[in-house]
Design an enzyme around this catalytic site. Structure first.
Site, PDB file in Angstrom:
ATOM      1  CG  MET A  90      -9.993   7.711   3.524  1.00  0.00           C
ATOM      2  SD  MET A  90     -11.370   7.681   2.340  1.00  0.00           S
ATOM      3  CE  MET A  90     -11.209   9.284   1.573  1.00  0.00           C
ATOM      4  NE  ARG A  91      -0.701   5.551   2.236  1.00  0.00           N
ATOM      5  CZ  ARG A  91      -0.736   4.867   3.362  1.00  0.00           C
ATOM      6  NH1 ARG A  91      -1.198   3.633   3.361  1.00  0.00           N
ATOM      7  NH2 ARG A  91      -0.325   5.397   4.483  1.00  0.00           N
ATOM      8  CB  ALA A  92      -6.922   4.070  -3.047  1.00  0.00           C
ATOM      9  CG  ASP A 105      -1.979   1.069   1.159  1.00  0.00           C
ATOM     10  OD1 ASP A 105      -2.627   1.210   0.110  1.00  0.00           O
ATOM     11  OD2 ASP A 105      -2.151   1.804   2.162  1.00  0.00           O
TER      12      ASP A 105
END
Length: 668
Positions: free
Chosen positions: A274-276, A193
């Site tokens: 929420m990183r995407a 990730d």
């Protein structure tokens, strides 16, 4: 110093080049993970990128590359006085897979820290990579403790070195680029990730494209400087385009419509966290700047999704990365006002014409280039068996479950992992010893105890201890190691009932999932008919083992002895390759042995041969029905191991949460 292959001379590989260039435009995108088979120019393209990056201003003499406009207040070489900076090229630092912790984060001189109170610090690779590129080839083979350090540095933008209360901190913001061959194992989800983008690369199957790859590679090897000179113009133009895109980036507007498309896409593909969303937004903005625009368009959002989401939508280790592009297009269409017939421009920033500064259109991707069911002569009862998939087709595995922890007894010294007890660099402290080589983990109490009796003789007059090199003690720590888990699976006719074989495959798949989580190597031996075969040599790729298991057919007699002897051969070879890695043998069978003269006696002798070598083993008893012969239990006794049923293999069964495999060696 060798002349690198020019970035613009890389043939094809548009997605790879585009992902690298977007990170050069906007380092906030978060790096690139390049997945692909060997010989596909992964490392070549990454190494070539560093020559395109703009130069950086640094404080003269600072080992930590502080920016003179905003120097790090905690820099170990600071504080820095205001003044002009020195300009140097951006660095690309390579992290070897086998690097030590001290090489990565730096080394603190504990002896001087204790005796003199001086923080004598030697910077590591994280300091060298600050404001540059940190490149990890074969990143999936990196040791877990190094992965943890990388995660911490990537999350905080700083590196901390802590040794017995003495700490050093320095900034460590870098572009993380990794390459990997999925056949050799997958990455931990936490590290996966952390890569902003991912690309899949493969070799072209077009002869003309492969010819161009070979032609350019040979030309570079014959005359690196001359080859680079021929591409200098294209390199300069691409470098200028990166600078222009960087200058334009702050002016790019990410409108509400594009933000809604990004959020809807991430929600539709059920990515975690929420990183995407953040990575997609930054990537779409960089794409617009790379195309010379100040507005983010739908095609930018689509390309950003294709680069930022595939590695984030995997729900378990055996899911192949990728996106359903039809679903992506439907989602983007639903949250935009565009017509369904408005397709993204094929020559846009993600297409062949916009990605990598390729001057010639005739190039192409670079590169080099299941076990089939075998016919059987007779079934379990001696009747002829039909060959091929009609009567011996593979069945699907049942739903996997959380399996019990099977561990090797005693204390090993293998590679760090999460299965069996071992002496490691990390874990709980169990004792102290004199250091062998450089001191890495100080045992403070033992060091003080060793130095205390000599203080008067050494003329101690102040409050501090007088420490000598001979006083230092290394902490002995106990953690966990990874093992080689070798599966020996009975695929004979006695296992051929479809419902039964489905349960067996589900159990093995569960153990494979457990092996993935514990960072083990795995291998697969199957036996049926008249022989045994190595369906998968020992590897770190649990995905490959799962694929071979899924396609495993059944039928024929039960050559149990052949399966055990094949396992003995595999383990003997692996012991020579990696003596420190201990093995765990998992035999999945109902214990029956048929075919050939005295099959039961032969199986017993083969089992005792493994036991004599001290192989830790467990037999998964697959016997079904109201009448049980207990043959698997007898086999476990011959192996000097333990027998468990399929039901007992579940972690939530009443038999307990952990079962140690009792081998012939009962090292305490």
């Amino acid at each position: 110093m060798s002349t690198p292959f020019p970035f613009t001379a890389v043939v094809g590989q548009d997605d790879l080049r585009l992902a690298l260039l977007l990170n050069a435009v906007s380092p906030a995108v978060g790096g690139v993970l390049v997945r692909g088979e060997k010989g596909t120019a992964k490392s070549t393209a990454v190494r070539a990128l560093s020559a395109l990056l703009p130069e950086v201003d640094v404080v003269p003499g600072c080992r930590f590359s502080c920016d003179p406009a905003a120097p790090d207040a905690s820099c170990p070489d600071g504080p820095h006085e205001p003044g002009p900076g020195a300009r140097r090229p951006a660095r690309m630092v390579e992290l070897p897979v086998g690097a030590s912790e001290d090489r990565l984060v730096g080394a603190l001189d504990i002896e001087r820290a204790l005796a003199e109170g001086v923080k004598a610090f030697e910077p590591g690779l994280l300091a060298d990579a600050h404001r540059g590129i940190l490149y990890v080839d074969e990143v999936n083979l990196l040791h877990d403790h190094l992965v943890d350090l990388l995660l911490d540095a990537a999350a905080m933008g700083a590196s901390y070195v802590e040794r017995e209360g003495v700490s050093v901190r320095h900034a460590a913001r870098f572009l993380l680029v990794g390459t990997m061959n999925p056949e050799e194992g997958e990455l931990r989800p936490q590290l996966l990730d952390r890569f902003g983008l991912t690309v899949e690369v493969a070799a072209s199957r077009e002869p003309d494209q492969r010819v161009e790859v070979v032609r350019r590679r040979l030309a570079h090897d014959d005359d690196p400087a001359g080859f680079a000179a021929r591409w200098a113009g294209e390199e300069a133009a691409l470098r200028q385009r990166i600078v222009a895109a960087r200058e334009l980036l702050p002016q790019v507007r990410l409108g509400d419509a594009a933000l809604r498309q990004i959020a809807a896409t991430c929600a539709a593909f059920e990515v975690d966290g929420m990183r995407a969303d953040i990575v997609m937004a930054r990537t779409a903005t960089a794409l617009a700047a790379w195309a010379g625009r100040t507005d983010v368009l739908a095609e930018d959002v689509r390309q950003a999704a294709l680069l930022a989401l595939p590695h984030r939508r995997r729900r378990n280790p055996f899911d192949a990365p990728g996106l359903d592009e039809d679903k992506l297009d439907r989602t983007l269409e639903e949250f935009s006002g565009e017509s369904p017939d408005d397709d993204p421009d094929p020559d846009g920033p993600g297409g062949p014409g916009g990605g990598g500064g390729q001057p010639a259109p005739d190039g192409g991707p670079q590169g080099d280039g299941g076990t089939a069911a075998q016919p059987e002569e007779a079934g379990e009862g001696g009747a002829p068996q039909a060959s091929g998939a009609r009567e011996q087709s593979a069945v699907r595995a049942a739903e996997p479950f959380r399996a019990k922890v099977l561990s090797v007894p005693g204390i090993g010294e293998g590679a760090a992992g999460r299965r069996s007890r071992a002496r490691t660099e990390h874990g709980r402290t169990t004792g102290a010893r004199r250091p062998q080589g450089a001191l890495t983990k100080l045992h403070l109490a033992a060091t003080v105890q060793a130095a205390a009796p000599h203080q008067r003789a050494r003329g101690r007059s102040g409050p501090g201890l007088v420490i000598r090199r001979d006083d230092l003690r290394q902490a002995v720590r106990e953690g966990h190691e990874s093992n080689l888990v070798l599966f020996v699976v009975d695929a004979s006719g006695s296992m051929a009932a479809r419902q039964r074989m489905s349960a067996v495959k589900g159990a093995v798949l569960s153990l494979l999932l457990d092996a993935y989580q514990r960072r083990d190597k795995v291998g697969l031996v199957t036996f049926r008919g008249t022989s045994a075969e190595v369906a998968l040599p020992p590897t770190s790729s649990v995905d490959a083992a799962a694929a071979r298991l899924e396609s495993l057919p059944t039928g024929g007699r039960t050559p149990l002895a052949a399966g055990l002897l094949k396992a003995h051969e595999v383990l003997r070879v692996e012991r020579l390759r990696d003596p420190a890695r201990r093995a765990l043998l998992v035999v999945v069978t109902d214990g029956r042995a048929t075919g050939g003269p005295e099959p039961v006696a032969l199986a017993g002798r083969a089992a005792r041969l493994l036991a004599a070598d001290g192989v830790a083993s467990v037999v998964v008893d697959c016997e079904a029905g109201p009448v049980r012969l207990g043959l698997a239990g007898q086999l476990a006794g011959e192996l000097g191991g333990t027998a468990v049923t399929l039901d007992e293999l579940r972690a939530d069964s009443l038999a307990g949460l952990v079962r140690d495999v009792q081998g012939d060696r009962r090292a305490a």
